[in-house]
Design a protein around this motif. Structure first.
Motif, short mmCIF file in Angstrom:
data_model
loop_
_atom_site.label_atom_id
_atom_site.label_comp_id
_atom_site.label_asym_id
_atom_site.label_seq_id
_atom_site.Cartn_x
_atom_site.Cartn_y
_atom_site.Cartn_z
N ALA A 467 0.81 -1.22 0.00
CA ALA A 467 0.00 0.00 0.00
C ALA A 467 0.84 1.27 0.00
N VAL A 468 2.06 1.20 0.54
CA VAL A 468 2.89 2.40 0.64
C VAL A 468 3.63 2.71 -0.66
N VAL A 469 3.63 1.78 -1.61
CA VAL A 469 4.44 1.95 -2.82
C VAL A 469 4.03 3.18 -3.64
N PRO A 470 2.72 3.43 -3.92
CA PRO A 470 2.40 4.62 -4.73
C PRO A 470 2.90 5.92 -4.11
N ALA A 471 2.83 6.03 -2.78
CA ALA A 471 3.33 7.25 -2.13
C ALA A 471 4.83 7.39 -2.31
N LEU A 472 5.56 6.30 -2.21
CA LEU A 472 7.02 6.36 -2.38
C LEU A 472 7.38 6.67 -3.82
N VAL A 473 6.62 6.16 -4.77
CA VAL A 473 6.87 6.51 -6.17
C VAL A 473 6.61 8.00 -6.40
N GLY A 474 5.53 8.51 -5.83
CA GLY A 474 5.27 9.94 -5.94
C GLY A 474 6.37 10.78 -5.33
N ALA A 475 6.90 10.34 -4.18
CA ALA A 475 8.00 11.06 -3.55
C ALA A 475 9.23 11.07 -4.44
N GLY A 476 9.49 9.93 -5.10
CA GLY A 476 10.63 9.88 -6.01
C GLY A 476 10.46 10.78 -7.21
N LEU A 477 9.25 10.88 -7.73
CA LEU A 477 9.02 11.76 -8.87
C LEU A 477 9.14 13.23 -8.47
N VAL A 478 8.74 13.58 -7.25
CA VAL A 478 8.92 14.95 -6.78
C VAL A 478 10.40 15.32 -6.78
N ASN A 479 11.22 14.40 -6.32
CA ASN A 479 12.66 14.67 -6.33
C ASN A 479 13.22 14.70 -7.74
N ALA A 480 12.72 13.84 -8.62
CA ALA A 480 13.23 13.81 -9.99
C ALA A 480 12.93 15.10 -10.73
N CYS A 481 11.87 15.81 -10.35
CA CYS A 481 11.45 17.02 -11.06
C CYS A 481 11.85 18.29 -10.33
N ARG A 482 12.84 18.23 -9.44
CA ARG A 482 13.18 19.43 -8.68
C ARG A 482 13.97 20.44 -9.50
#
Length: 571
Positions: A467-482
Protein backbone atom coordinates in the motif's frame (compact mmCIF):
# COMPACT_ATOMS: atom_id res chain seq x y z
CA UNK A 1 79.75 4.94 -58.14
CA UNK A 2 76.56 2.94 -57.83
CA UNK A 3 74.20 2.91 -54.86
CA UNK A 4 75.40 -0.57 -53.84
CA UNK A 5 79.00 0.66 -53.75
CA UNK A 6 78.00 3.66 -51.60
CA UNK A 7 76.17 1.37 -49.19
CA UNK A 8 79.26 -0.80 -48.94
CA UNK A 9 81.54 2.17 -48.23
CA UNK A 10 79.38 4.22 -45.82
CA UNK A 11 79.03 2.83 -42.28
CA UNK A 12 75.48 1.67 -41.55
CA UNK A 13 75.76 1.54 -37.75
CA UNK A 14 76.49 5.22 -37.26
CA UNK A 15 74.39 6.49 -34.30
CA UNK A 16 71.68 8.99 -35.10
CA UNK A 17 72.38 12.33 -33.50
CA UNK A 18 68.70 13.18 -32.95
CA UNK A 19 68.00 10.20 -30.62
CA UNK A 20 68.18 11.42 -26.99
CA UNK A 21 70.43 9.63 -24.58
CA UNK A 22 68.91 7.29 -22.03
CA UNK A 23 68.02 8.79 -18.64
CA UNK A 24 70.66 7.88 -16.09
CA UNK A 25 71.14 8.41 -12.37
CA UNK A 26 73.23 11.50 -13.11
CA UNK A 27 70.16 13.14 -14.62
CA UNK A 28 68.03 12.45 -11.52
CA UNK A 29 66.78 15.76 -10.17
CA UNK A 30 63.92 14.31 -8.11
CA UNK A 31 65.08 15.61 -4.73
CA UNK A 32 65.84 19.05 -6.09
CA UNK A 33 62.51 19.21 -7.93
CA UNK A 34 60.52 18.23 -4.87
CA UNK A 35 62.45 20.70 -2.70
CA UNK A 36 61.73 23.49 -5.20
CA UNK A 37 58.05 22.58 -5.35
CA UNK A 38 57.83 22.52 -1.55
CA UNK A 39 59.30 26.01 -1.45
CA UNK A 40 56.99 27.33 -4.15
CA UNK A 41 53.91 25.69 -2.62
CA UNK A 42 54.65 26.84 0.94
CA UNK A 43 51.94 29.58 1.02
CA UNK A 44 49.37 27.21 -0.47
CA UNK A 45 50.36 24.50 1.99
CA UNK A 46 49.92 26.88 4.91
CA UNK A 47 46.42 27.84 3.73
CA UNK A 48 45.59 24.21 3.11
CA UNK A 49 46.88 23.22 6.56
CA UNK A 50 44.62 25.85 8.09
CA UNK A 51 41.60 24.47 6.23
CA UNK A 52 42.42 20.90 7.19
CA UNK A 53 43.01 21.92 10.79
CA UNK A 54 39.66 23.66 10.96
CA UNK A 55 37.87 20.65 9.41
CA UNK A 56 39.61 18.33 11.88
CA UNK A 57 38.65 20.63 14.74
CA UNK A 58 34.99 20.51 13.64
CA UNK A 59 35.04 16.71 13.38
CA UNK A 60 36.65 16.32 16.80
CA UNK A 61 34.17 18.79 18.28
CA UNK A 62 31.25 16.77 16.91
CA UNK A 63 32.76 13.54 18.25
CA UNK A 64 33.31 15.06 21.68
CA UNK A 65 29.86 16.68 21.91
CA UNK A 66 27.88 13.77 20.48
CA UNK A 67 30.11 10.88 21.49
CA UNK A 68 32.55 11.42 24.31
CA UNK A 69 30.39 13.53 26.64
CA UNK A 70 27.27 11.29 26.43
CA UNK A 71 29.47 8.21 26.90
CA UNK A 72 31.08 9.76 29.96
CA UNK A 73 27.64 10.59 31.31
CA UNK A 74 26.49 6.98 30.89
CA UNK A 75 29.60 5.70 32.67
CA UNK A 76 28.92 8.10 35.55
CA UNK A 77 25.33 6.88 35.71
CA UNK A 78 26.56 3.27 35.67
CA UNK A 79 28.86 4.01 38.61
CA UNK A 80 25.85 5.42 40.48
CA UNK A 81 23.78 2.26 39.99
CA UNK A 82 22.23 2.50 36.51
CA UNK A 83 22.23 -0.94 34.91
CA UNK A 84 22.94 -1.17 31.18
CA UNK A 85 23.70 -4.89 31.21
CA UNK A 86 20.14 -5.78 30.18
CA UNK A 87 21.18 -5.02 26.60
CA UNK A 88 24.35 -7.13 26.88
CA UNK A 89 22.97 -10.52 25.74
CA UNK A 90 21.34 -9.03 22.62
CA UNK A 91 24.52 -7.11 21.76
CA UNK A 92 26.75 -10.16 22.16
CA UNK A 93 24.33 -12.26 20.08
CA UNK A 94 24.32 -9.69 17.27
CA UNK A 95 28.08 -9.10 17.22
CA UNK A 96 29.36 -12.15 15.25
CA UNK A 97 27.31 -11.70 12.08
CA UNK A 98 26.93 -7.94 12.61
CA UNK A 99 30.68 -7.30 12.71
CA UNK A 100 31.13 -9.61 9.73
CA UNK A 101 28.53 -7.56 7.81
CA UNK A 102 30.19 -4.24 8.69
CA UNK A 103 33.66 -5.60 7.93
CA UNK A 104 32.66 -7.05 4.57
CA UNK A 105 30.89 -3.80 3.66
CA UNK A 106 34.06 -1.86 4.56
CA UNK A 107 36.19 -4.12 2.36
CA UNK A 108 33.69 -3.84 -0.49
CA UNK A 109 33.56 -0.03 -0.34
CA UNK A 110 37.33 0.44 -0.21
CA UNK A 111 37.99 -2.13 -2.92
CA UNK A 112 35.40 -0.53 -5.19
CA UNK A 113 37.04 2.81 -4.48
CA UNK A 114 40.02 1.40 -6.36
CA UNK A 115 37.85 1.11 -9.49
CA UNK A 116 37.55 4.87 -9.97
CA UNK A 117 39.86 6.64 -7.54
CA UNK A 118 42.17 4.32 -5.65
CA UNK A 119 44.50 4.81 -2.70
CA UNK A 120 47.14 6.52 -4.90
CA UNK A 121 45.46 9.68 -6.17
CA UNK A 122 47.85 12.58 -6.78
CA UNK A 123 46.48 15.98 -7.87
CA UNK A 124 46.00 16.65 -11.57
CA UNK A 125 49.07 18.89 -11.72
CA UNK A 126 51.24 16.07 -10.38
CA UNK A 127 49.76 13.44 -12.70
CA UNK A 128 49.71 15.63 -15.83
CA UNK A 129 52.97 17.53 -15.46
CA UNK A 130 55.36 16.40 -12.74
CA UNK A 131 55.31 12.65 -13.40
CA UNK A 132 55.84 13.24 -17.13
CA UNK A 133 59.33 14.53 -16.32
CA UNK A 134 62.35 12.37 -15.44
CA UNK A 135 61.58 12.07 -11.72
CA UNK A 136 61.36 8.95 -9.61
CA UNK A 137 57.66 8.19 -9.06
CA UNK A 138 58.09 6.56 -5.64
CA UNK A 139 58.85 9.74 -3.65
CA UNK A 140 55.99 11.48 -5.43
CA UNK A 141 53.29 8.80 -5.09
CA UNK A 142 54.19 7.21 -1.76
CA UNK A 143 52.81 10.07 0.42
CA UNK A 144 49.43 9.87 -1.29
CA UNK A 145 49.10 6.17 -0.46
CA UNK A 146 49.86 6.80 3.19
CA UNK A 147 47.42 9.71 3.23
CA UNK A 148 44.70 7.31 2.06
CA UNK A 149 45.70 4.89 4.81
CA UNK A 150 45.40 7.65 7.42
CA UNK A 151 41.98 8.70 6.12
CA UNK A 152 40.53 5.19 6.31
CA UNK A 153 42.20 4.53 9.66
CA UNK A 154 40.38 7.38 11.40
CA UNK A 155 36.83 5.90 11.08
CA UNK A 156 38.24 2.56 12.21
CA UNK A 157 39.61 4.15 15.37
CA UNK A 158 36.28 5.89 16.04
CA UNK A 159 34.46 2.57 15.56
CA UNK A 160 36.85 0.84 17.96
CA UNK A 161 36.17 3.52 20.59
CA UNK A 162 32.43 3.03 20.09
CA UNK A 163 32.84 -0.72 20.55
CA UNK A 164 34.82 -0.08 23.73
CA UNK A 165 32.01 2.05 25.16
CA UNK A 166 29.31 -0.46 24.20
CA UNK A 167 31.18 -3.44 25.69
CA UNK A 168 32.13 -1.48 28.78
CA UNK A 169 28.53 -0.49 29.52
CA UNK A 170 26.59 -3.59 28.51
CA UNK A 171 29.08 -6.41 29.18
CA UNK A 172 31.16 -4.77 31.95
CA UNK A 173 34.38 -5.42 30.04
CA UNK A 174 37.47 -3.46 31.25
CA UNK A 175 37.93 -0.51 28.93
CA UNK A 176 41.64 -1.06 28.06
CA UNK A 177 40.97 -4.68 27.10
CA UNK A 178 37.89 -3.77 25.09
CA UNK A 179 39.73 -0.99 23.24
CA UNK A 180 42.77 -3.15 22.50
CA UNK A 181 40.77 -6.05 21.05
CA UNK A 182 38.45 -3.76 19.07
CA UNK A 183 41.46 -1.96 17.59
CA UNK A 184 42.67 -5.23 16.07
CA UNK A 185 39.79 -5.14 13.61
CA UNK A 186 39.10 -1.41 13.57
CA UNK A 187 42.65 -0.59 12.50
CA UNK A 188 43.76 -3.62 10.49
CA UNK A 189 40.66 -4.22 8.39
CA UNK A 190 40.55 -0.75 6.71
CA UNK A 191 44.30 -0.91 6.03
CA UNK A 192 44.00 -4.37 4.47
CA UNK A 193 41.12 -3.15 2.30
CA UNK A 194 43.17 -0.12 1.24
CA UNK A 195 46.00 -2.41 0.10
CA UNK A 196 43.46 -4.45 -1.84
CA UNK A 197 42.20 -1.22 -3.41
CA UNK A 198 45.74 -0.50 -4.60
CA UNK A 199 45.82 -3.92 -6.27
CA UNK A 200 42.55 -3.10 -8.03
CA UNK A 201 43.95 0.26 -9.12
CA UNK A 202 47.02 -1.39 -10.68
CA UNK A 203 45.45 -4.49 -12.21
CA UNK A 204 42.68 -4.67 -14.82
CA UNK A 205 42.15 -8.32 -14.00
CA UNK A 206 41.52 -7.56 -10.32
CA UNK A 207 39.14 -4.77 -11.35
CA UNK A 208 37.14 -7.19 -13.50
CA UNK A 209 36.87 -9.63 -10.60
CA UNK A 210 35.67 -6.86 -8.28
CA UNK A 211 32.94 -5.82 -10.71
CA UNK A 212 31.90 -9.44 -11.14
CA UNK A 213 31.77 -10.24 -7.41
CA UNK A 214 30.19 -6.99 -6.19
CA UNK A 215 26.54 -8.17 -6.50
CA UNK A 216 27.25 -11.38 -4.58
CA UNK A 217 29.17 -9.52 -1.89
CA UNK A 218 26.32 -7.02 -1.53
CA UNK A 219 23.78 -9.80 -1.09
CA UNK A 220 26.07 -11.42 1.48
CA UNK A 221 26.31 -8.14 3.45
CA UNK A 222 22.51 -7.89 3.57
CA UNK A 223 22.23 -11.55 4.59
CA UNK A 224 24.74 -11.06 7.40
CA UNK A 225 22.90 -7.96 8.60
CA UNK A 226 19.62 -9.88 8.55
CA UNK A 227 21.18 -12.70 10.51
CA UNK A 228 22.51 -10.20 13.06
CA UNK A 229 19.03 -8.76 13.60
CA UNK A 230 17.55 -12.25 13.98
CA UNK A 231 20.29 -13.24 16.41
CA UNK A 232 19.58 -10.16 18.55
CA UNK A 233 15.92 -11.25 18.61
CA UNK A 234 16.92 -14.68 19.91
CA UNK A 235 17.20 -16.73 16.71
CA UNK A 236 20.86 -17.74 16.59
CA UNK A 237 22.57 -20.34 14.38
CA UNK A 238 25.80 -21.21 16.17
CA UNK A 239 27.54 -23.25 13.50
CA UNK A 240 26.83 -20.62 10.84
CA UNK A 241 28.25 -17.88 13.07
CA UNK A 242 31.45 -19.86 13.60
CA UNK A 243 31.78 -20.35 9.86
CA UNK A 244 31.34 -16.62 9.24
CA UNK A 245 33.82 -15.64 11.94
CA UNK A 246 36.57 -17.74 10.39
CA UNK A 247 35.66 -16.95 6.76
CA UNK A 248 38.02 -13.97 6.39
CA UNK A 249 39.33 -10.73 7.88
CA UNK A 250 35.77 -9.42 8.38
CA UNK A 251 35.13 -12.38 10.69
CA UNK A 252 38.52 -12.30 12.41
CA UNK A 253 37.69 -8.76 13.55
CA UNK A 254 34.57 -10.17 15.24
CA UNK A 255 36.57 -12.88 16.99
CA UNK A 256 38.95 -10.24 18.33
CA UNK A 257 36.11 -7.98 19.51
CA UNK A 258 34.44 -10.88 21.33
CA UNK A 259 37.67 -11.96 23.03
CA UNK A 260 37.28 -9.99 26.32
CA UNK A 261 33.59 -10.91 26.72
CA UNK A 262 31.87 -13.99 28.09
CA UNK A 263 30.93 -14.92 24.49
CA UNK A 264 34.59 -15.28 23.47
CA UNK A 265 35.39 -17.67 20.63
CA UNK A 266 38.42 -19.98 21.00
CA UNK A 267 41.40 -18.82 18.93
CA UNK A 268 41.21 -15.07 19.57
CA UNK A 269 45.00 -14.67 19.55
CA UNK A 270 45.19 -16.58 16.28
CA UNK A 271 42.58 -14.25 14.74
CA UNK A 272 44.46 -11.20 16.01
CA UNK A 273 47.67 -12.54 14.50
CA UNK A 274 45.90 -13.21 11.21
CA UNK A 275 44.86 -9.56 11.18
CA UNK A 276 48.08 -7.89 12.29
CA UNK A 277 50.75 -9.89 10.44
CA UNK A 278 49.15 -9.79 6.96
CA UNK A 279 48.33 -6.10 7.45
CA UNK A 280 51.96 -5.23 8.14
CA UNK A 281 53.15 -7.37 5.23
CA UNK A 282 50.58 -5.88 2.83
CA UNK A 283 51.49 -2.34 3.86
CA UNK A 284 55.17 -3.01 3.15
CA UNK A 285 54.37 -4.49 -0.25
CA UNK A 286 51.89 -1.73 -1.06
CA UNK A 287 54.43 0.94 -0.15
CA UNK A 288 56.76 -0.50 -2.76
CA UNK A 289 54.00 -1.00 -5.34
CA UNK A 290 52.57 2.52 -5.03
CA UNK A 291 55.05 3.78 -7.64
CA UNK A 292 54.08 1.14 -10.20
CA UNK A 293 50.62 2.48 -11.04
CA UNK A 294 50.64 3.36 -14.77
CA UNK A 295 50.80 7.06 -15.54
CA UNK A 296 47.77 7.04 -17.84
CA UNK A 297 45.71 5.47 -15.07
CA UNK A 298 46.85 8.07 -12.57
CA UNK A 299 45.74 10.78 -14.97
CA UNK A 300 42.31 9.16 -15.41
CA UNK A 301 41.86 8.81 -11.64
CA UNK A 302 43.00 12.37 -10.97
CA UNK A 303 40.48 13.73 -13.48
CA UNK A 304 37.68 11.57 -12.07
CA UNK A 305 38.44 12.60 -8.49
CA UNK A 306 38.56 16.28 -9.49
CA UNK A 307 35.19 15.99 -11.25
CA UNK A 308 33.53 14.28 -8.29
CA UNK A 309 34.98 16.85 -5.89
CA UNK A 310 33.71 19.70 -8.05
CA UNK A 311 30.21 18.15 -8.09
CA UNK A 312 30.24 17.73 -4.31
CA UNK A 313 31.35 21.33 -3.78
CA UNK A 314 28.34 22.52 -5.74
CA UNK A 315 26.09 19.99 -3.93
CA UNK A 316 25.32 18.16 -7.18
CA UNK A 317 25.05 14.74 -5.56
CA UNK A 318 23.55 13.05 -8.61
CA UNK A 319 26.31 14.42 -10.85
CA UNK A 320 28.89 13.10 -8.39
CA UNK A 321 27.28 9.67 -8.35
CA UNK A 322 27.09 9.51 -12.13
CA UNK A 323 30.75 10.53 -12.36
CA UNK A 324 31.73 7.75 -9.95
CA UNK A 325 29.66 5.22 -11.90
CA UNK A 326 31.21 6.24 -15.21
CA UNK A 327 34.75 6.21 -13.81
CA UNK A 328 34.15 2.79 -12.24
CA UNK A 329 33.35 1.28 -15.61
CA UNK A 330 29.58 1.59 -15.33
CA UNK A 331 27.14 -1.16 -14.53
CA UNK A 332 26.66 -4.27 -16.59
CA UNK A 333 24.06 -3.89 -19.32
CA UNK A 334 22.21 -6.78 -20.91
CA UNK A 335 20.99 -6.91 -24.48
CA UNK A 336 17.32 -7.62 -23.82
CA UNK A 337 14.44 -7.03 -26.21
CA UNK A 338 10.75 -6.71 -25.55
CA UNK A 339 7.99 -6.83 -28.15
CA UNK A 340 7.16 -3.35 -29.39
CA UNK A 341 3.69 -2.32 -28.12
CA UNK A 342 0.97 -1.61 -30.65
CA UNK A 343 -0.79 1.01 -28.54
CA UNK A 344 0.84 4.44 -28.20
CA UNK A 345 0.04 4.83 -24.49
CA UNK A 346 2.20 1.76 -23.75
CA UNK A 347 5.36 3.23 -25.28
CA UNK A 348 6.59 4.96 -22.10
CA UNK A 349 6.06 1.91 -19.82
CA UNK A 350 7.69 -0.26 -22.51
CA UNK A 351 10.78 1.97 -22.59
CA UNK A 352 10.98 2.04 -18.78
CA UNK A 353 10.66 -1.74 -18.50
CA UNK A 354 13.27 -2.24 -21.21
CA UNK A 355 15.68 0.18 -19.50
CA UNK A 356 15.35 -1.63 -16.17
CA UNK A 357 15.75 -5.07 -17.73
CA UNK A 358 18.93 -3.93 -19.45
CA UNK A 359 20.30 -2.67 -16.10
CA UNK A 360 19.78 -5.64 -13.76
CA UNK A 361 21.88 -3.97 -11.07
CA UNK A 362 19.05 -1.53 -10.35
CA UNK A 363 16.52 -4.32 -9.96
CA UNK A 364 18.96 -6.15 -7.70
CA UNK A 365 19.52 -3.08 -5.52
CA UNK A 366 15.76 -2.59 -5.22
CA UNK A 367 15.33 -6.16 -3.98
CA UNK A 368 18.31 -5.93 -1.64
CA UNK A 369 17.09 -2.68 -0.06
CA UNK A 370 13.62 -4.15 0.42
CA UNK A 371 14.99 -6.73 2.87
CA UNK A 372 16.19 -4.27 5.57
CA UNK A 373 13.03 -2.21 5.04
CA UNK A 374 10.98 -5.31 5.82
CA UNK A 375 13.12 -6.08 8.88
CA UNK A 376 12.65 -2.55 10.22
CA UNK A 377 8.90 -2.92 9.77
CA UNK A 378 8.92 -6.20 11.69
CA UNK A 379 11.04 -4.56 14.40
CA UNK A 380 8.57 -1.65 14.67
CA UNK A 381 5.76 -4.18 15.18
CA UNK A 382 7.30 -5.33 18.46
CA UNK A 383 8.29 -1.90 19.85
CA UNK A 384 6.47 0.92 21.57
CA UNK A 385 6.93 4.67 21.80
CA UNK A 386 9.89 6.46 20.25
CA UNK A 387 11.73 3.25 19.20
CA UNK A 388 8.65 2.18 17.22
CA UNK A 389 8.50 5.55 15.44
CA UNK A 390 12.24 5.39 14.67
CA UNK A 391 11.97 1.84 13.26
CA UNK A 392 8.95 2.82 11.14
CA UNK A 393 10.75 5.87 9.77
CA UNK A 394 13.79 3.72 8.95
CA UNK A 395 11.55 1.23 7.12
CA UNK A 396 10.01 4.06 5.06
CA UNK A 397 13.41 5.53 4.20
CA UNK A 398 14.78 2.16 3.09
CA UNK A 399 11.59 1.49 1.14
CA UNK A 400 11.99 4.81 -0.65
CA UNK A 401 15.61 4.01 -1.52
CA UNK A 402 14.44 0.69 -2.97
CA UNK A 403 11.75 2.35 -5.09
CA UNK A 404 14.15 5.10 -6.16
CA UNK A 405 16.27 2.50 -7.95
CA UNK A 406 13.34 1.91 -10.31
CA UNK A 407 12.88 5.61 -11.16
CA UNK A 408 16.10 6.10 -13.11
CA UNK A 409 14.31 6.55 -16.49
CA UNK A 410 12.43 9.54 -15.06
CA UNK A 411 15.60 11.05 -13.64
CA UNK A 412 17.37 10.63 -16.98
CA UNK A 413 14.57 12.56 -18.71
CA UNK A 414 14.86 15.48 -16.26
CA UNK A 415 18.68 15.57 -16.20
CA UNK A 416 18.51 17.12 -19.65
CA UNK A 417 15.00 18.16 -20.61
CA UNK A 418 15.89 17.99 -24.32
CA UNK A 419 15.88 14.20 -24.05
CA UNK A 420 12.10 14.33 -23.69
CA UNK A 421 11.72 15.83 -27.16
CA UNK A 422 10.92 12.37 -28.57
CA UNK A 423 7.67 12.29 -26.59
CA UNK A 424 4.36 13.74 -27.85
CA UNK A 425 3.50 14.51 -24.21
CA UNK A 426 4.61 17.50 -22.17
CA UNK A 427 7.15 16.71 -19.46
CA UNK A 428 4.46 16.90 -16.78
CA UNK A 429 2.42 14.18 -18.46
CA UNK A 430 5.54 12.20 -19.28
CA UNK A 431 6.55 12.11 -15.61
CA UNK A 432 3.21 10.65 -14.57
CA UNK A 433 3.60 7.94 -17.20
CA UNK A 434 7.05 7.16 -15.81
CA UNK A 435 5.32 6.17 -12.55
CA UNK A 436 3.57 3.13 -14.04
CA UNK A 437 6.40 0.60 -14.15
CA UNK A 438 7.98 1.52 -10.77
CA UNK A 439 4.55 1.29 -9.13
CA UNK A 440 3.86 -2.15 -10.61
CA UNK A 441 7.28 -3.51 -9.70
CA UNK A 442 7.12 -1.96 -6.23
CA UNK A 443 3.70 -3.48 -5.59
CA UNK A 444 5.04 -6.88 -6.65
CA UNK A 445 7.92 -6.50 -4.18
CA UNK A 446 5.44 -5.44 -1.49
CA UNK A 447 3.23 -8.43 -2.20
CA UNK A 448 6.27 -10.70 -1.91
CA UNK A 449 7.00 -9.17 1.51
CA UNK A 450 3.34 -9.66 2.50
CA UNK A 451 3.49 -13.30 1.46
CA UNK A 452 6.59 -13.87 3.59
CA UNK A 453 4.92 -12.22 6.58
CA UNK A 454 1.70 -14.19 6.08
CA UNK A 455 3.62 -17.45 6.05
CA UNK A 456 5.29 -16.31 9.28
CA UNK A 457 1.95 -15.70 10.97
CA UNK A 458 1.45 -12.02 10.18
CA UNK A 459 -1.86 -10.20 10.56
CA UNK A 460 -3.56 -7.49 8.52
CA UNK A 461 -0.51 -5.22 8.85
CA UNK A 462 1.23 -7.23 6.12
CA UNK A 463 -0.74 -5.26 3.52
CA UNK A 464 0.99 -2.03 4.50
CA UNK A 465 3.99 -3.01 2.35
CA UNK A 466 2.28 -2.87 -1.08
CA UNK A 467 0.00 0.00 0.00
CA UNK A 468 2.89 2.40 0.64
CA UNK A 469 4.44 1.95 -2.82
CA UNK A 470 2.40 4.62 -4.73
CA UNK A 471 3.33 7.25 -2.13
CA UNK A 472 7.02 6.36 -2.38
CA UNK A 473 6.87 6.51 -6.17
CA UNK A 474 5.27 9.94 -5.94
CA UNK A 475 8.00 11.06 -3.55
CA UNK A 476 10.63 9.88 -6.01
CA UNK A 477 9.02 11.76 -8.87
CA UNK A 478 8.92 14.95 -6.78
CA UNK A 479 12.66 14.67 -6.33
CA UNK A 480 13.23 13.81 -9.99
CA UNK A 481 11.45 17.02 -11.06
CA UNK A 482 13.18 19.43 -8.68
CA UNK A 483 15.26 21.00 -11.48
CA UNK A 484 18.65 22.66 -11.21
CA UNK A 485 20.38 22.67 -7.86
CA UNK A 486 19.45 25.67 -5.69
CA UNK A 487 22.74 26.49 -3.98
CA UNK A 488 21.39 29.99 -3.34
CA UNK A 489 19.20 28.51 -0.61
CA UNK A 490 22.29 27.75 1.45
CA UNK A 491 23.35 31.39 1.66
CA UNK A 492 21.37 34.41 2.68
CA UNK A 493 22.39 38.01 3.48
CA UNK A 494 20.25 37.76 6.63
CA UNK A 495 22.51 35.09 8.11
CA UNK A 496 24.84 36.33 10.79
CA UNK A 497 28.37 35.30 11.65
CA UNK A 498 27.06 32.25 13.46
CA UNK A 499 25.39 30.89 10.35
CA UNK A 500 21.69 30.33 9.77
CA UNK A 501 19.12 27.92 8.49
CA UNK A 502 20.42 27.92 4.90
CA UNK A 503 21.78 24.33 4.89
CA UNK A 504 18.58 23.06 6.51
CA UNK A 505 16.46 24.90 3.91
CA UNK A 506 18.58 23.45 1.09
CA UNK A 507 18.28 19.94 2.54
CA UNK A 508 14.51 20.35 2.82
CA UNK A 509 14.33 21.45 -0.83
CA UNK A 510 16.69 18.71 -2.02
CA UNK A 511 14.85 15.83 -0.27
CA UNK A 512 11.37 17.37 -0.21
CA UNK A 513 9.51 14.36 -1.62
CA UNK A 514 10.82 11.58 0.64
CA UNK A 515 10.92 13.93 3.64
CA UNK A 516 7.21 14.70 3.33
CA UNK A 517 6.38 11.03 2.77
CA UNK A 518 8.29 9.89 5.85
CA UNK A 519 6.96 12.68 8.08
CA UNK A 520 3.33 12.10 7.07
CA UNK A 521 3.30 8.30 7.12
CA UNK A 522 5.45 7.53 10.18
CA UNK A 523 2.78 8.07 12.84
CA UNK A 524 -0.16 6.25 11.13
CA UNK A 525 2.07 3.37 10.03
CA UNK A 526 3.65 3.04 13.49
CA UNK A 527 0.17 3.02 15.04
CA UNK A 528 -0.99 0.35 12.61
CA UNK A 529 2.11 -1.78 13.20
CA UNK A 530 1.74 -1.59 16.98
CA UNK A 531 -1.96 -2.47 16.96
CA UNK A 532 -3.91 -5.43 15.66
CA UNK A 533 -7.21 -3.76 14.67
CA UNK A 534 -7.93 -3.83 10.91
CA UNK A 535 -9.37 -0.29 11.23
CA UNK A 536 -5.93 1.09 12.08
CA UNK A 537 -4.46 -0.63 9.01
CA UNK A 538 -7.25 0.82 6.87
CA UNK A 539 -6.56 4.32 8.16
CA UNK A 540 -2.84 3.94 7.41
CA UNK A 541 -3.60 2.69 3.87
CA UNK A 542 -5.97 5.63 3.32
CA UNK A 543 -3.24 8.05 4.45
CA UNK A 544 -0.81 6.44 2.01
CA UNK A 545 -3.20 6.67 -0.95
CA UNK A 546 -4.16 10.29 -0.25
CA UNK A 547 -0.50 11.21 0.13
CA UNK A 548 0.31 9.41 -3.14
CA UNK A 549 -2.27 11.53 -4.98
CA UNK A 550 -0.86 14.71 -3.41
CA UNK A 551 2.74 13.84 -4.23
CA UNK A 552 1.90 12.96 -7.85
CA UNK A 553 0.10 16.28 -8.19
CA UNK A 554 3.15 18.01 -6.72
CA UNK A 555 5.48 16.20 -9.14
CA UNK A 556 3.20 17.21 -12.03
CA UNK A 557 3.39 20.85 -10.98
CA UNK A 558 7.17 20.74 -10.56
CA UNK A 559 7.54 19.16 -14.01
CA UNK A 560 5.47 21.95 -15.57
CA UNK A 561 7.80 24.51 -13.98
CA UNK A 562 10.95 22.97 -15.47
CA UNK A 563 12.58 25.44 -17.87
CA UNK A 564 12.56 24.54 -21.56
CA UNK A 565 10.33 21.49 -21.18
CA UNK A 566 9.34 19.70 -24.36
CA UNK A 567 5.86 20.42 -25.70
CA UNK A 568 3.74 18.26 -27.95
CA UNK A 569 3.83 19.12 -31.62
CA UNK A 570 1.52 22.01 -32.32
CA UNK A 571 0.82 22.52 -28.60
Amino acid sequence: MSGADLAAVEPLDEPAEDIPAEWTADDDWTDETLALLREMRAPHRRRRAGQIGYALYCVLLVLVVWGAIPSLGMFIQASMGTDYTAHGPALLAAMPSGIAAVGLATVLLLVRDGLWRGPVVPPRATADWLLAHPVRPHPVLRPWFWLSCALVLFPGLVTACGGMVALGLTARVPLPAALGWCLAGGACLPLLATCAGLLVERSDRAARWVRRLTPYATVLVVALGTQSALAAAGHRVGWLERLELWSGPWGWAGIAALAPTRAAVPGAWVAAGLLVVPTVACLVLADRAAASVPLHRLRERARAAAGVLAALRTVELRAARLAVTEASGGSRRLRVRLPVPRRPWLVVPWRDALALLRSPARLGRAVVLTVPALLCGVLAHGLRGIPSLAATAAALVLGYLAIAQLLEPARVETDDIRRASWSPYPVSGLMLRHAVVPTLLGVLLGLACSLVLLLSGGAATVWLAPAVVPALVGAGLVNACRGASRQDLMYSPKQGAGGGTGPAVFAAWYAAGPAVAVLVLTVPFATALRGTAPAQVGIAVLWALVLAAGLLRWAWGRARALPGQARPAGG
